[in-house]
Design a protein around this motif. Sequence first.
Motif, PDB file in Angstrom:
ATOM      1  N   PRO A 176       2.154  74.290  60.656  1.00 57.04           N
ATOM      2  CA  PRO A 176       2.051  73.260  59.612  1.00 57.04           C
ATOM      3  C   PRO A 176       2.500  73.836  58.279  1.00 57.04           C
ATOM      4  O   PRO A 176       2.487  75.056  58.073  1.00 57.04           O
ATOM      5  N   GLY A 177       2.928  72.978  57.387  1.00 59.13           N
ATOM      6  CA  GLY A 177       3.328  73.443  56.066  1.00 59.13           C
ATOM      7  C   GLY A 177       2.130  73.905  55.254  1.00 59.13           C
ATOM      8  O   GLY A 177       0.971  73.578  55.555  1.00 59.13           O
ATOM      9  N   PHE A 178       2.408  74.705  54.221  1.00 56.14           N
ATOM     10  CA  PHE A 178       1.347  75.141  53.316  1.00 56.14           C
ATOM     11  C   PHE A 178       0.873  73.946  52.480  1.00 56.14           C
ATOM     12  O   PHE A 178       1.649  73.042  52.147  1.00 56.14           O
ATOM     13  N   THR A 179      -0.398  73.959  52.124  1.00 55.34           N
ATOM     14  CA  THR A 179      -1.031  72.816  51.468  1.00 55.34           C
ATOM     15  C   THR A 179      -1.428  73.149  50.028  1.00 55.34           C
ATOM     16  O   THR A 179      -1.473  74.329  49.643  1.00 55.34           O
ATOM     17  N   PRO A 180      -1.765  72.138  49.229  1.00 54.15           N
ATOM     18  CA  PRO A 180      -2.301  72.402  47.890  1.00 54.15           C
ATOM     19  C   PRO A 180      -3.560  73.270  47.929  1.00 54.15           C
ATOM     20  O   PRO A 180      -3.784  74.061  47.007  1.00 54.15           O
ATOM     21  N   ALA A 181      -4.358  73.143  48.989  1.00 56.13           N
ATOM     22  CA  ALA A 181      -5.550  73.996  49.106  1.00 56.13           C
ATOM     23  C   ALA A 181      -5.162  75.460  49.274  1.00 56.13           C
ATOM     24  O   ALA A 181      -5.831  76.366  48.749  1.00 56.13           O
ATOM     25  N   ASP A 182      -4.073  75.723  50.003  1.00 59.80           N
ATOM     26  CA  ASP A 182      -3.576  77.098  50.145  1.00 59.80           C
ATOM     27  C   ASP A 182      -3.093  77.637  48.799  1.00 59.80           C
ATOM     28  O   ASP A 182      -3.338  78.802  48.458  1.00 59.80           O
ATOM     29  N   VAL A 183      -2.411  76.794  48.055  1.00 58.74           N
ATOM     30  CA  VAL A 183      -1.971  77.187  46.708  1.00 58.74           C
ATOM     31  C   VAL A 183      -3.181  77.534  45.850  1.00 58.74           C
ATOM     32  O   VAL A 183      -3.168  78.523  45.096  1.00 58.74           O
ATOM     33  N   ASP A 184      -4.239  76.763  45.970  1.00 59.54           N
ATOM     34  CA  ASP A 184      -5.425  77.002  45.143  1.00 59.54           C
ATOM     35  C   ASP A 184      -6.088  78.332  45.477  1.00 59.54           C
ATOM     36  O   ASP A 184      -6.637  78.992  44.590  1.00 59.54           O
ATOM     37  N   VAL A 185      -6.042  78.734  46.744  1.00 56.28           N
ATOM     38  CA  VAL A 185      -6.592  80.047  47.110  1.00 56.28           C
ATOM     39  C   VAL A 185      -5.870  81.147  46.341  1.00 56.28           C
ATOM     40  O   VAL A 185      -6.503  82.048  45.753  1.00 56.28           O
ATOM     41  N   LEU A 186      -4.545  81.102  46.311  1.00 55.11           N
ATOM     42  CA  LEU A 186      -3.788  82.134  45.602  1.00 55.11           C
ATOM     43  C   LEU A 186      -3.983  82.020  44.094  1.00 55.11           C
ATOM     44  O   LEU A 186      -4.001  83.045  43.397  1.00 55.11           O
ATOM     45  N   ARG A 187      -4.134  80.805  43.598  1.00 53.01           N
ATOM     46  CA  ARG A 187      -4.411  80.644  42.164  1.00 53.01           C
ATOM     47  C   ARG A 187      -5.720  81.343  41.795  1.00 53.01           C
ATOM     48  O   ARG A 187      -5.786  82.066  40.791  1.00 53.01           O
ATOM     49  N   ARG A 188      -6.750  81.158  42.598  1.00 55.32           N
ATOM     50  CA  ARG A 188      -8.056  81.763  42.313  1.00 55.32           C
ATOM     51  C   ARG A 188      -8.013  83.283  42.416  1.00 55.32           C
ATOM     52  O   ARG A 188      -8.776  83.986  41.748  1.00 55.32           O
ATOM     53  N   LEU A 189      -7.109  83.786  43.244  1.00 48.80           N
ATOM     54  CA  LEU A 189      -7.022  85.237  43.447  1.00 48.80           C
ATOM     55  C   LEU A 189      -6.088  85.929  42.464  1.00 48.80           C
ATOM     56  O   LEU A 189      -6.040  87.162  42.421  1.00 48.80           O
TER      57      LEU A 189
END
Length: 255
Positions: free
Chosen positions: A148-161
């Motif tokens: 599956p494609g990457f999601t906005p939730a995946d982006v948010d994980v990297l943003r928080r890190l």
Amino acid sequence: MSSPMARRETVRDIEALCRLDLGSRELRRRIAERLTRLLPADSYCFGAVDPTTLLITDDVSAGLTAPAAAAAMHNEYLVDDVLKFAVLARSRVPAGTLAAATGGDPESSHRYRAVLPMIDARHELRASFVVDRRCWGAIALFGGGGRPGFTPADVDVLRRLSAPVAAALRRAVHRAPGNAAPGPAETGVLLLDQDLRLLSQNPAAKLWRDELVPPGAELPIAVLDVAARGGTPRCRPTGGSGAGRAGGSRSTPRR
């Protein structure tokens, strides 16, 4: 799609890794391994970044071939494209997906057309790791067509890190080196062709190269990075491997 609890646990685990006294390469390797347990990624490249020049100085990767690495460096510095690490480093949200950055039209991206097919990837998630407005690392994660494609939730994980990982990479840069031997006094010079393949090297360059990678291995991405960034304005994106063609060779000195 990952659950909110799994995402929180991943952030917590990586923040704990960032508090350990690890060298940069080991830190990046362990962070990437933890991320790929959560995110639908088949391959990745996680680079240490010089915060002044924004050059990638070293990388740890999985599933990324040497030709793909050379094509990626060509794209990063010589081709007009979306979601560049330098742009992410200055963005309010220092992470994003190729699908979102192209407005759902990834074919419009040179990187999608010329680089991702080399590793059988269809999806890309990128982030720069920034603290105190300075970038210390950058990661690209790739997923195949069966994922599956990457999601906005995946982006948010990297943003928080972004900030905790950047702070840990900054500390790792300043760790005292163990038993470091002095390098050669002579400048190391590598001569590369227009496709970033090694033509010749002087003895000092061979010493530096053997320190960075095992004998006979491909050139490290840091060398390809500098060579690609040093390309002339005459370079244009090409098909196939995506390597730059400047009509000549390039020399890359190192001290």
